[in-house]
Design an enzyme around this catalytic site. Sequence first.
Site, short mmCIF file in Angstrom:
data_model
loop_
_atom_site.label_atom_id
_atom_site.label_comp_id
_atom_site.label_asym_id
_atom_site.label_seq_id
_atom_site.Cartn_x
_atom_site.Cartn_y
_atom_site.Cartn_z
N GLU A 294 0.83 -1.21 0.00
CA GLU A 294 0.00 0.00 0.00
C GLU A 294 0.87 1.26 0.00
OE1 GLU A 294 -2.73 -0.79 3.29
OE2 GLU A 294 -4.03 -1.92 1.93
N ASP A 373 -8.38 -9.42 3.65
CA ASP A 373 -8.17 -8.36 4.63
C ASP A 373 -9.23 -8.33 5.72
OD1 ASP A 373 -7.11 -6.23 5.88
OD2 ASP A 373 -7.53 -4.76 4.33
N GLU A 401 -12.66 -3.03 12.07
CA GLU A 401 -12.71 -2.28 10.80
C GLU A 401 -13.85 -2.74 9.90
OE1 GLU A 401 -9.05 -2.44 8.58
OE2 GLU A 401 -9.84 -1.20 6.96
O1 GCW Z 1 -7.08 -3.25 5.77
C1 GCW Z 1 -6.09 -2.39 5.57
C2 GCW Z 1 -6.50 -1.20 6.33
C3 GCW Z 1 -5.38 -0.21 6.43
C4 GCW Z 1 -4.19 -0.93 7.08
C5 GCW Z 1 -3.81 -2.13 6.23
C6 GCW Z 1 -2.68 -2.94 6.84
C7 GCW Z 1 -2.54 0.00 8.52
O2 GCW Z 1 -7.64 -0.64 5.72
O3 GCW Z 1 -5.82 0.86 7.22
O4 GCW Z 1 -3.10 -0.07 7.24
O5 GCW Z 1 -4.91 -2.96 6.09
O6 GCW Z 1 -2.96 -3.94 7.47
O7 GCW Z 1 -1.54 -2.59 6.66
#
Ligand code: GCW
Length: 687
Positions: A294, A373, A401
């Site tokens: 990311e 995720d 989340e």
């Molecule tokens: O699911 C995603 C989240 C991000 C997070 C990422 C991760 C910290 O939306 O906010 O970043 O995973 O786990 O690195």
Amino acid sequence: PYSSADKGWLRYEKRQDAPCLSRIVRHSSASGEAVESAVRELRYAILQMTGDEPELTTTANLSDTAHRPYIQLAMVSAEDLPEALQTKELSQQLGEEGFALRSLPQEEGESVYIIGKTEKGLLYGTFHLLRLLQSEGQTLTQLDVIENPRNPLRMMNHWDNMDGSIERGYAGRSIFFKDNQFVQNDGRIRDYARMMASIGINGISINNVNVHKVETKLITSEFLPDVAKVAGIFRAYGIKLFLSVNYASPIQLGGLETADPLDERVGAWWKTKTEEIYKVIPDFGGFVVKADSEHRPGPFTYGRTHADGSNMLAEALEPYGGIVIWRCFVYNCLQDWRDRTTDRARAAYDHFKPLDGQFKDNVILQIKNGPMDFQVREGVSPLLGAMPNTNQILEFQITQEYTGQQRHLCYLIPQWKEILDFDTYAKGAKSEIKKVVSGELYPYSHSGISAVINVGDDDNWTGHTLAQANLYGYGRLTWNPDLSEQQITSEWIHQTFGNDPDVVEHVSSMLAASWGIYESYTSPLGVGWMVNPEHHYGPNVDGYEYSVWGTYHFADCDGIGVNRTVKNGTGYTGQYFPENAERYESLVTCPDKLLLFFHHVPYTHKLHSGSTVIQHIYDTHFAGVEGVENLIQQWSSLEGKIDAKRYAGVMARLEHQHKHAKEWRDIINTYFYRKSGIADEQNRTIY
Ligand code: GCW
């Protein structure tokens, strides 16, 4: 002695009056900061439970009054302990963090011994004793408990930023940081450390894995003294402090033009930096790293592998016993929805499996429980168990989340138990995830469980009071993954709300039903991702369908789901060991719950349950709202049995959940009715 925040499960409200509670004896073998913490906790708890401050004494002053019962803390190595305690045997059975609780009849009642091999053992034993005292029907007679933690590393990861915000935080601001500084009033941090020690947590990283500009400087002289202070608070509770670091630190802090792991200057920079850290924090845990993920920097920039990158850091930490926790959440986040060959679910395995055996002993790969995720439901990551020669640690997400953001009730212990009990077949049957990460399956030098935590500075720590149960349960499961859901739930309720049978019954049943309820109105048959982009709250069926994140459900007018088969899909099912690969590959054996995660099917496809996909979507969405109504009914029956503040706080969230569940129901049902053109068999209202 503690802060005024909600006490969580450390309330000690149940009255107790065993004779041994009038005295605490510290054996001369038992000393150190963690023992101080244990004794302080015992005194405080006993005062709460009995109304009287216990007398505090040492074995040296005991001889005249030895007939009066007491609680004694002693190291197993002490040679002058009563023979009946059988410390020789015990010292064989106890691991470094283990403890024993034993009662010993005295003239005027039973005494209790808390015995450990280390200070930490005594601390954990103390908290366990207090837990027993708060549990149902527990008396302190004939105690004979021996416990060792199953997982060597039992970690919490904070996603806290130094401006005080928390990435994916739903319970207020950071308890560590404010306005790009450390908070000066550390009362909350001390209470937090107590809570963590009480559930056996032994490592905490305090900053977000997305390490931004200011946080990059946590490893510089500007902030290290503050980091050391927090590490000191943690140390007294048996917890090692970790930091998330920016892979590009040599550039951003060191003035180098590269962070290439094979460039000698880069390795040398990290060595000097690490030495500086250990000078102020001699028991520093190590680094947590999110690299090449990311948009975070990483070794890929230099054409190097993640083994190169992590080993370079590991070399710097090695002389001090530190470790690198390297995250496997590495995937292409700039995908095109037309590209049907790339599958985000495959990414972690594709990146890391080929590197098995190339990592240093003090590197651990941190793997999210699922390949996507932290969805409400998804498959278990096939990478877990697939690397016999590389240390692995499992990552859960306590912060909700994708599971209702602590406004909806969603008890995650059942989900985590399912994952821990999942049989990978890595070494034949009974190769469950829990055995992979505990280090039982392969001889890992480091392993365990880690989780993104759900606390903030809200008075009750977790926003939703009942979300404390996830925090508590995570620690307990990590200590012992074989504890049953019922056991964990019951422990938590007794400590948090007391013994009223109605409270115990209804809160247990609310918690037990909640994940299923949330799933039923948000993510049918394992589909996932039907949420609003960015903040991830609330329904939006196509919110992620045409964006770059690789998060699709491929719903059109004919059908829905992601074809991940080997036969004619992305081939993801082939990443599992054959028993699971075959089960998921075939429509005949793939469980309904994960159907749309693995297959693309028509809306008329018949489920094992007998229903069709479309009818299942309608039914579960109506049932989900009814489930929430039932939660409200149960909670309202407890009015007057729970203090007004917590009662009202939870009720307000349940009412919000109810409203929001209806929104989910209506938006999802409408969408699929219009797409499929197939009416609800029961003719209920679909807008
Ligand atoms: O699911 C995603 C989240 C991000 C997070 C990422 C991760 C910290 O939306 O906010 O970043 O995973 O786990 O690195």
